[in-house]
Design an enzyme around this catalytic site. Structure first.
Site, mmCIF file in Angstrom:
data_model
loop_
_atom_site.group_PDB
_atom_site.id
_atom_site.type_symbol
_atom_site.label_atom_id
_atom_site.label_comp_id
_atom_site.label_asym_id
_atom_site.label_seq_id
_atom_site.Cartn_x
_atom_site.Cartn_y
_atom_site.Cartn_z
ATOM 1 N N ASP A 213 0.806 -1.226 0.000
ATOM 2 C CA ASP A 213 0.000 0.000 0.000
ATOM 3 C C ASP A 213 0.837 1.273 0.000
ATOM 4 O OD1 ASP A 213 -2.253 -1.627 0.109
ATOM 5 O OD2 ASP A 213 -2.238 -1.655 2.297
ATOM 6 N N LYS B 230 1.901 2.123 -5.135
ATOM 7 C CA LYS B 230 2.427 1.528 -6.386
ATOM 8 C C LYS B 230 1.502 1.824 -7.562
ATOM 9 C CE LYS B 230 2.304 -2.469 -4.350
ATOM 10 N NZ LYS B 230 2.013 -2.042 -2.961
ATOM 11 N N GLY C 74 -4.642 -4.128 -3.834
ATOM 12 C CA GLY C 74 -5.615 -3.075 -4.103
ATOM 13 C C GLY C 74 -4.822 -1.832 -4.457
ATOM 14 N N HIS C 75 -4.831 -1.470 -5.728
ATOM 15 C CA HIS C 75 -4.014 -0.347 -6.196
ATOM 16 C C HIS C 75 -4.918 0.806 -6.611
ATOM 17 C CE1 HIS C 75 -0.422 -3.222 -7.201
ATOM 18 N NE2 HIS C 75 -0.833 -3.292 -5.954
ATOM 19 N N GLN D 242 1.861 -6.027 -3.266
ATOM 20 C CA GLN D 242 2.334 -6.185 -1.890
ATOM 21 C C GLN D 242 3.644 -5.401 -1.700
ATOM 22 O OE1 GLN D 242 1.248 -9.500 -3.493
ATOM 23 N NE2 GLN D 242 -0.653 -8.535 -2.927
HETATM 24 P P1 GDP Z 1 -0.764 0.421 -3.538
HETATM 25 O O1 GDP Z 1 -1.390 -0.837 -3.087
HETATM 26 O O2 GDP Z 1 0.713 0.449 -3.302
HETATM 27 O O3 GDP Z 1 -1.096 0.791 -4.957
HETATM 28 O O4 GDP Z 1 -1.369 1.571 -2.598
HETATM 29 P P2 GDP Z 1 -2.927 1.743 -2.181
HETATM 30 O O5 GDP Z 1 -3.667 2.283 -3.327
HETATM 31 O O6 GDP Z 1 -3.436 0.516 -1.524
HETATM 32 O O7 GDP Z 1 -2.790 2.796 -1.015
HETATM 33 C C1 GDP Z 1 -2.220 4.043 -1.215
HETATM 34 C C2 GDP Z 1 -3.247 5.113 -0.833
HETATM 35 O O8 GDP Z 1 -2.580 6.353 -0.705
HETATM 36 C C3 GDP Z 1 -4.319 5.323 -1.867
HETATM 37 O O9 GDP Z 1 -5.499 5.673 -1.222
HETATM 38 C C4 GDP Z 1 -3.795 6.474 -2.698
HETATM 39 O O10 GDP Z 1 -4.824 7.237 -3.307
HETATM 40 C C5 GDP Z 1 -3.104 7.294 -1.638
HETATM 41 N N1 GDP Z 1 -1.929 8.063 -2.081
HETATM 42 C C6 GDP Z 1 -0.963 7.729 -2.964
HETATM 43 N N2 GDP Z 1 -0.004 8.674 -3.019
HETATM 44 C C7 GDP Z 1 -0.378 9.632 -2.124
HETATM 45 C C8 GDP Z 1 0.224 10.857 -1.695
HETATM 46 O O11 GDP Z 1 1.302 11.259 -2.124
HETATM 47 N N3 GDP Z 1 -0.461 11.557 -0.723
HETATM 48 C C9 GDP Z 1 -1.657 11.134 -0.205
HETATM 49 N N4 GDP Z 1 -2.240 11.881 0.736
HETATM 50 N N5 GDP Z 1 -2.229 9.995 -0.602
HETATM 51 C C10 GDP Z 1 -1.605 9.247 -1.539
HETATM 52 P P1 IMO Z 2 -0.987 -4.109 -2.279
HETATM 53 O O1 IMO Z 2 -0.558 -4.648 -3.606
HETATM 54 C C1 IMO Z 2 -0.974 -4.610 2.053
HETATM 55 C C2 IMO Z 2 -1.036 -8.732 3.563
HETATM 56 C C3 IMO Z 2 -2.262 -9.172 4.316
HETATM 57 C C4 IMO Z 2 -1.633 -10.140 5.292
HETATM 58 C C5 IMO Z 2 -0.556 -10.812 4.447
HETATM 59 C C6 IMO Z 2 -0.966 -12.143 3.844
HETATM 60 O O2 IMO Z 2 -2.263 -3.358 -2.320
HETATM 61 O O3 IMO Z 2 0.131 -3.363 -1.626
HETATM 62 P P2 IMO Z 2 -2.559 -12.783 1.814
HETATM 63 O O4 IMO Z 2 -4.009 -12.526 1.563
HETATM 64 O O5 IMO Z 2 -1.650 -12.210 0.778
HETATM 65 O O6 IMO Z 2 -2.266 -14.228 2.080
HETATM 66 O O7 IMO Z 2 -2.227 -12.033 3.199
HETATM 67 O O8 IMO Z 2 -0.265 -9.908 3.401
HETATM 68 N N1 IMO Z 2 -1.291 -8.181 2.211
HETATM 69 C C7 IMO Z 2 -1.216 -6.880 1.903
HETATM 70 N N2 IMO Z 2 -0.995 -5.802 2.688
HETATM 71 N N3 IMO Z 2 -1.126 -4.453 0.726
HETATM 72 C C8 IMO Z 2 -1.315 -5.532 -0.074
HETATM 73 O O9 IMO Z 2 -1.332 -5.440 -1.419
HETATM 74 C C9 IMO Z 2 -1.410 -6.813 0.503
HETATM 75 N N4 IMO Z 2 -1.624 -8.054 0.029
HETATM 76 C C10 IMO Z 2 -1.523 -8.882 1.070
HETATM 77 O O10 IMO Z 2 -2.886 -8.094 4.975
HETATM 78 O O11 IMO Z 2 -0.979 -9.445 6.320
HETATM 79 MG MG MG Z 3 -2.910 -1.504 -1.818
#
Ligand code: GDP
Ligand code: IMO
Ligand code: MG
Length: 440
Positions: free
Chosen positions: A13, A16, A40-41, A223
């Protein structure tokens, strides 16, 4: 020409999706290489929010080739739903390609994931319960169902029977579950196969052709490094390898096809699920980061645990991935917090000091973080677009990260929006040139 890998440098998270979307503009192919719909991106474009679980984060560019590589585990129910939703929002998904060799998440994988967690009780991993671990287990045990198997109901039926046979005992509580009825599964999954068929292909060859033609290929990780099955905080990890090396296996290219590795890190640290987290803040400041950063899981909606930036873990990630650059996201969330702290080493209760990430699980669990303090900064930085627009303390914070890591910070996030980024140093020039070329 470049093969660029994008990896999570922490526990997932990190942003990416946003960085992939930004870099995808210049790429010809974007390919996911591991994980599944545990990911979840998020991408926020012109105020519209998109959350991708399986489809690569380059799909918002019409016609862009976006591939789901052989290393991904695919839940076809989730994939077809994701496709439908995008079509409904008038996003062109014609560029999606799916590896015929990718493994498929079956309904019994999802049930076994949940059952496994319940059995662990207090010791649960906190998985996303999407069937990821059981699907990768079947792949390793050579009991997996692959995308290509969905195209032949006879083969599919045989493979499902073979895969379920050794699971009889574990699946007994679900004996009457209609989802696990053999006939239903074969029919449902053959239907998915039929619907996905136009997208199914040899995605490794897509990468070779693009690289051979000097085009840019982006390998989108899911991840993060600390969730890596081999190098993360085992057993509190995912069941794939989110590190850059896995891009080769999960997309079907060789190490010499990779030119750059971008590590994505938040300006602080979060983790969702159980497991050690040395710099975790279990106080009001942790709550502040969670609220201000909107730190709720994109896939499961669970609140994310929050803490200070952990430079020990980040240095480990830089090395494991041979990162060439860092993107630091969510710097805006730290505004108004003074002083800022970064964890520079761990100390074991018995006195041993760890400048490097310790290999021993019980040390990671008991390690106390030692911090360096840096002055905080004030004000809303969401509108800053150049390095020099940032308060001096924010620039110092970024410089401290680059110094500790020995690699440049090339991109900084100052808000969730697509345009809320700062290209650092000469990268800014490159970005401006690109946008000028676009508007010409
Ligand atoms: P990913 O899984 O690595 O793609 O990241 P996620 O989408 O799960 O979580 C990142 C969260 O941070 C999302 O809600 C994005 O919209 C938000 N985000 C990304 N870059 C920034 C930033 O520079 N500032 C803020 N405030 N939010 C950001
Ligand atoms: P993105 O791509 C954050 C974590 C789960 C748990 C562990 C194992 O959005 O960054 P799993 O379902 O993969 O067997 O769970 O990994 N986990 C993540 N945490 N971002 C993710 O994906 C994750 N995908 C799995 O919360 O701790
Ligand atoms: Mg994510």
């Amino acid at each position: 020409m470049p093969g660029i890998v994008i990896v999570g440098a922490q526990w997932g998270d990190e942003g990416k999706g946003k960085v992939t979307d930004l870099l995808a503009e210049q790429a010809d192919l974007v390919i996911r290489f591991q994980g599944g719909n545990n990911a979840g991106h998020t991408i926020i474009r012109d105020g519209e929010t998109f959350k991708f679980h399986l489809i690569p984060s380059g799909i918002l560019y019409p016609g862009k080739t976006c591939a789901i590589g052989n290393g991904v585990v695919i839940d076809p129910a989730v994939l077809t739903r994701e496709l439908e939703e995008l079509r409904h929002r008038r996003i062109d998904v014609s560029g999606l390609r799916i590896s015929a060799n990718a493994h498929v998440i079956m309904p019994y994988h999802v049930k076994l994931d949940t059952a496994g967690e319940l059995k662990l009780g207090k010791l649960e991993i906190g998985t996303t319960r999407r069937g990821i671990g059981p699907a990768y287990s079947d792949k390793a045990a050579r009991l997996g169902i692959r995308v290509q198997d969905l195209l032949d109901p006879k083969i599919l039926r045989k493979k499902i029977m073979t895969a379920m046979e050794p699971k009889q005992q574990m699946l007994r509580p679900f004996a009457k579950d209609p989802e696990l009825d053999l006939h239903t599964m074969v029919e449902t999954y053959a239907t998915y196969g039929h619907r996905l068929e136009p997208h199914i292909t040899d995605t490794a060859k897509l990468c070779w052709d693009a690289l051979d033609a000097d085009r840019t290929v982006l390998f989108e990780g899911a991840q993060g490094t600390m969730l890596d099955l081999d190098h993360g905080t085992y057993p509190f990890v995912t069941s794939s390898n989110p590190v850059a090396g896995a891009a080769c296996i999960g997309a079907g290219v060789g190490p010499r096809d990779i030119d750059e590795v971008w590590g994505i890190a938040k300006a602080y640290t979060t983790r969702v699920g159980a497991g050690p987290f040395p710099s975790e803040l279990e106080d009001g400041l942790g709550d502040t980061l969670r609220e201000r950063g909107g730190e709720m899981g994109t896939t499961t909606g669970r609140p994310r645990r929050c803490g200070w930036l952990d430079l020990v873990a980040l240095r480990y990630a830089v090395r494991l991935n041979t990162m060439t650059a860092l993107a630091v996201t969510k710097l805006d969330v730290l505004s108004g917090i003074d002083p800022l702290r970064v964890c520079v080493r761990y100390r074991h209760p018995e006195g041993a000091v760890f400048d490097e990430f310790p290999y021993h699980q019980s040390i990671i669990h008991t390690a106390e973080p030692e911090y360096e303090e840096l002055p905080g900064f004030e004000g809303d930085i969401g509108d800053c677009r150049r390095e020099e627009d940032l308060p001096a303390e924010a620039r110092d914070y970024l410089a401290a990260i680059a110094d500790h890591m020995g690699i440049p910070v090339r991109l900084v996030g100052v808000g969730p929006g697509r345009d809320q980024v700062i290209w650092m140093g000469s990268d800014r020039q490159a970005a401006l040139l690109r946008s000028e070329a676009r508007s010409a």
